[in-house]
Write a protein that holds these residues in place. Structure first.
Motif, mmCIF file in Angstrom:
data_model
loop_
_atom_site.group_PDB
_atom_site.id
_atom_site.type_symbol
_atom_site.label_atom_id
_atom_site.label_comp_id
_atom_site.label_asym_id
_atom_site.label_seq_id
_atom_site.Cartn_x
_atom_site.Cartn_y
_atom_site.Cartn_z
ATOM 1 N N LEU A 377 0.725 -1.606 -0.047
ATOM 2 C CA LEU A 377 -0.068 0.179 -0.196
ATOM 3 C C LEU A 377 0.708 1.312 -0.293
ATOM 4 N N ALA A 378 0.580 2.432 -0.526
ATOM 5 C CA ALA A 378 1.055 2.950 -0.810
ATOM 6 C C ALA A 378 2.026 3.835 0.968
ATOM 7 N N PRO A 379 2.514 4.615 0.982
ATOM 8 C CA PRO A 379 2.472 5.042 2.264
ATOM 9 C C PRO A 379 2.439 5.937 2.541
ATOM 10 N N LYS A 380 2.220 5.695 4.251
ATOM 11 C CA LYS A 380 1.337 7.132 4.776
ATOM 12 C C LYS A 380 2.566 8.578 5.674
ATOM 13 N N ILE A 381 2.370 9.499 5.692
ATOM 14 C CA ILE A 381 3.425 10.426 5.539
ATOM 15 C C ILE A 381 2.552 11.402 6.466
ATOM 16 N N LYS A 382 3.030 11.351 8.019
ATOM 17 C CA LYS A 382 2.400 11.499 8.956
ATOM 18 C C LYS A 382 3.368 13.062 9.451
ATOM 19 N N THR A 383 4.777 12.795 8.760
ATOM 20 C CA THR A 383 5.567 14.694 8.731
ATOM 21 C C THR A 383 5.078 15.988 8.119
ATOM 22 N N ALA A 384 5.028 17.177 8.888
ATOM 23 C CA ALA A 384 4.073 18.435 8.352
ATOM 24 C C ALA A 384 5.254 18.707 7.616
ATOM 25 N N VAL A 385 6.179 18.366 6.256
ATOM 26 C CA VAL A 385 6.933 18.522 5.896
ATOM 27 C C VAL A 385 7.196 20.318 5.489
ATOM 28 N N LYS A 386 7.950 20.946 5.821
ATOM 29 C CA LYS A 386 8.389 22.545 5.728
ATOM 30 C C LYS A 386 10.175 22.628 5.361
ATOM 31 N N SER A 387 9.723 23.335 4.919
ATOM 32 C CA SER A 387 11.216 23.886 4.668
ATOM 33 C C SER A 387 12.826 23.366 5.011
ATOM 34 N N THR A 388 12.320 23.142 6.149
ATOM 35 C CA THR A 388 13.048 22.963 7.500
ATOM 36 C C THR A 388 13.338 21.704 8.126
ATOM 37 N N THR A 389 12.477 21.422 7.176
ATOM 38 C CA THR A 389 12.520 19.464 7.752
ATOM 39 C C THR A 389 13.158 19.021 7.077
ATOM 40 N N THR A 401 11.329 -0.888 2.221
ATOM 41 C CA THR A 401 11.717 0.361 2.139
ATOM 42 C C THR A 401 11.075 1.398 1.635
ATOM 43 N N ILE A 402 11.697 2.864 2.171
ATOM 44 C CA ILE A 402 10.636 3.698 2.028
ATOM 45 C C ILE A 402 11.461 4.890 1.325
ATOM 46 N N THR A 403 11.292 5.461 0.269
ATOM 47 C CA THR A 403 11.835 5.861 -0.358
ATOM 48 C C THR A 403 11.849 7.304 -0.755
ATOM 49 N N ILE A 404 12.140 8.564 -0.938
ATOM 50 C CA ILE A 404 12.274 9.728 -1.658
ATOM 51 C C ILE A 404 12.723 10.279 -2.605
ATOM 52 N N LYS A 405 11.832 11.105 -2.724
ATOM 53 C CA LYS A 405 12.998 11.521 -5.058
ATOM 54 C C LYS A 405 11.988 13.071 -4.594
ATOM 55 N N VAL A 406 13.129 13.048 -5.128
ATOM 56 C CA VAL A 406 12.790 14.989 -6.058
ATOM 57 C C VAL A 406 12.733 14.798 -7.127
ATOM 58 N N GLY A 407 11.898 14.504 -8.248
ATOM 59 C CA GLY A 407 11.690 14.061 -9.526
ATOM 60 C C GLY A 407 12.267 12.932 -9.998
ATOM 61 N N LYS A 408 14.087 12.879 -10.406
ATOM 62 C CA LYS A 408 14.102 10.990 -10.823
ATOM 63 C C LYS A 408 14.933 11.254 -9.139
ATOM 64 N N LYS A 409 15.524 12.324 -8.888
ATOM 65 C CA LYS A 409 16.544 11.993 -7.769
ATOM 66 C C LYS A 409 16.337 11.623 -5.969
ATOM 67 N N VAL A 449 2.720 5.672 -5.534
ATOM 68 C CA VAL A 449 3.940 7.645 -4.757
ATOM 69 C C VAL A 449 2.981 7.915 -4.914
ATOM 70 N N VAL A 450 3.750 8.727 -3.394
ATOM 71 C CA VAL A 450 2.781 9.789 -2.686
ATOM 72 C C VAL A 450 3.362 10.532 -2.377
#
Length: 455
Positions: A377-389, A401-409, A449-450
């Motif tokens: 199942l798609a992961p559930k995000i509990k953190t409110a992501v800010k520019s400082t997170t 395994t949880i993977t976080i990308k920005v674009g393809k990176k 993807v979430v």
């Protein structure tokens, strides 16, 4: 005595022996005597009938006792076949040709005065043994003995001096004697006895073996056997025929045998023959049985998404898929392909797949693990992501395994624990940056993807 007026006279005297001298004198009234007339007493008494000794069909003379010096004649049907004079002692011997048994001879004695005695008949006695009988072959299956012998003779068959059967030769000389079946090798003695009780020379004949060995047992021969074994009549010769090849046996005195052969394919016909010393044989055909298990069936990948297990096995084999205590069965086609319908199974479930051939041989089991083809199942995000997170937390499939990308990176990865909780460290991102978050399970299945926008 006194002569009558006619001169006839009659003088009474005592009986005198033949040849006795008599003197006759006539005396007149004056006492004058005539000359003497000499007379001799004539023989008018027939001899007593002669005594005759036994005459056999081998005798060439007739002997006995008759009146001394009488002529003895031997006749057959009125014809004289021999003549001789008796001696002073009355004994006689008349030379004749040997006569057939049963012939009637008549013997007459005639004295010197020509007086013939009464006839003495005698029947020629049979003292000639019959020729030894002819005997046909006798086997250990016969209940009759047949052959040829003197017509009318009695036939006796003996074993060790004991009579086991009698019969009679007919006018055509043929006979048949009923007996009980005798064992091969038994010696029979056959004689003919004529009506005069003369016995022929004996004929011995050995009962021949016409009975095949009484039993032949052959043990199972499989496609793994290198020998044929069994048991038969002691002394029999055993051989095995496979195709055009003959293999001889080794056997012991008890009739056990063993024949070394090459390993044969299941279904091959093997002919086992046991032959006794007399050449009688018994045969048994056996089929080589299948004792070779089928090869382990092949199984295509089984996932937690499918309802059919497929693969290849021995053609026509019964394929069984075992899942826990449940069994799912199907028959492979003539090419060995099979399809077994099963309920969808969880990833990691163990399947055991076997093949059983027509002979009931079961292959070793092929073990198959249901592989995971279901995305998490798609992961559930509990953190409110800010520019400082700098850390993103949430929940996903345990151990994924949880993977976080920005674009393809990829900017960060972490592994969820046994409860599915995860924390992924990242670099602080600019506002409005979109993060793409996925969960990848251990089977490399990737969740949807979430996306999260940095605030």
């Amino acid at each position: 005595g006194t002569a009558g007026e006619d001169g006839q006279f009659k003088v009474t005297i005592d009986l005198q022996k033949a040849g006795t001298k008599l003197e006759v004198v006539a005396t007149d009234n004056a006492g004058n005597e005539s000359e003497t007339t000499t007379l001799f007493v004539k023989d008018a008494t027939a001899p007593e009938k002669p005594l005759v000794n036994e005459v056999t069909d081998k005798d060439t003379s007739v002997t006995g006792h008759a009146e001394a010096e009488s002529k003895v004649e031997v006749k057959i049907k009125g014809s004289v076949i021999g003549t001789e004079s008796a001696g002073e002692d009355g004994q006689y011997q008349v030379i004749i040709d040997a006569q057939k048994a049963g012939t009637e001879l008549v013997i007459v004695a005639t004295d010197n005065s020509g007086n013939a005695s009464d006839e003495t008949p005698v029947v020629v006695k049979d003292v000639t043994a019959p020729e030894k009988p002819e005997v046909s072959t006798v086997s250990d299956k016969d209940t009759n003995i047949t052959g040829l012998a003197e017509a009318g003779s009695k036939i006796e068959v003996k074993v060790n001096g004991v009579v086991i059967g009698t019969g009679k030769a007919e006018q055509d000389r043929k006979y048949q004697v009923t007996i009980r079946v005798q064992k091969a090798g038994t010696v029979l003695t056959v004689i003919a006895i004529d009506t005069a009780e003369n016995e022929s020379e004996s004929v011995t004949i050995k009962v021949i073996d016409k009975t095949a060995p009484s039993f032949l047992t052959v043990n199972t021969v499989s496609d793994k056997s290198k020998e044929v074994t069994g048991k038969t009549e002691a002394g029999a010769t055993v051989s095995v025929l496979i195709g055009t090849k003959i293999y001889p046996a080794k056997f012991d005195t008890s009739g056990n045998f063993k024949v070394i052969i090459p390993v044969q394919k299941a279904g091959t016909k093997v002919i086992v023959t046991a032959k006794d010393a007399a050449g009688n044989s018994v045969a048994k055909t056996i089929t080589v049985i299948d004792k070779t298990a089928p090869v382990v069936p092949s199984v295509t990948t089984v996932t937690d998404l499918i309802k059919v297990v497929t693969g290849k096995a021995e053609a026509g084999a019964i394929v069984t898929v075992t899942i826990g205590t449940k069994k799912y069965i199907v028959k492979a086609d003539i090419k060995g392909n099979y399809q077994v319908t099963i309920p969808v199974q969880k990833a990691g479930t163990k399947l055991l797949v076997t093949a059983k051939d027509a002979a009931g041989n079961i292959s070793a089991a092929k073990s198959v693990i249901v592989i995971d083809k279901t995305a998490p199942l798609a992961p559930k995000i509990k953190t409110a992501v800010k520019s400082t997170t700098k850390e993103v937390s949430g929940t996903a499939e345990a151990y994924s395994t949880i993977t976080i990308k920005v674009g393809k990176k990829v900017i960060g990865t972490a592994k969820a624990d046994s409860k599915g909780k995860f924390k992924v460290k990242i670099k602080a991102q600019k506002k409005k940056t979109v993060l793409s978050v996925t969960a990848t399970d251990r089977a490399k299945n990737v969740s949807k993807v979430v996306t999260v926008k940095v605030k």
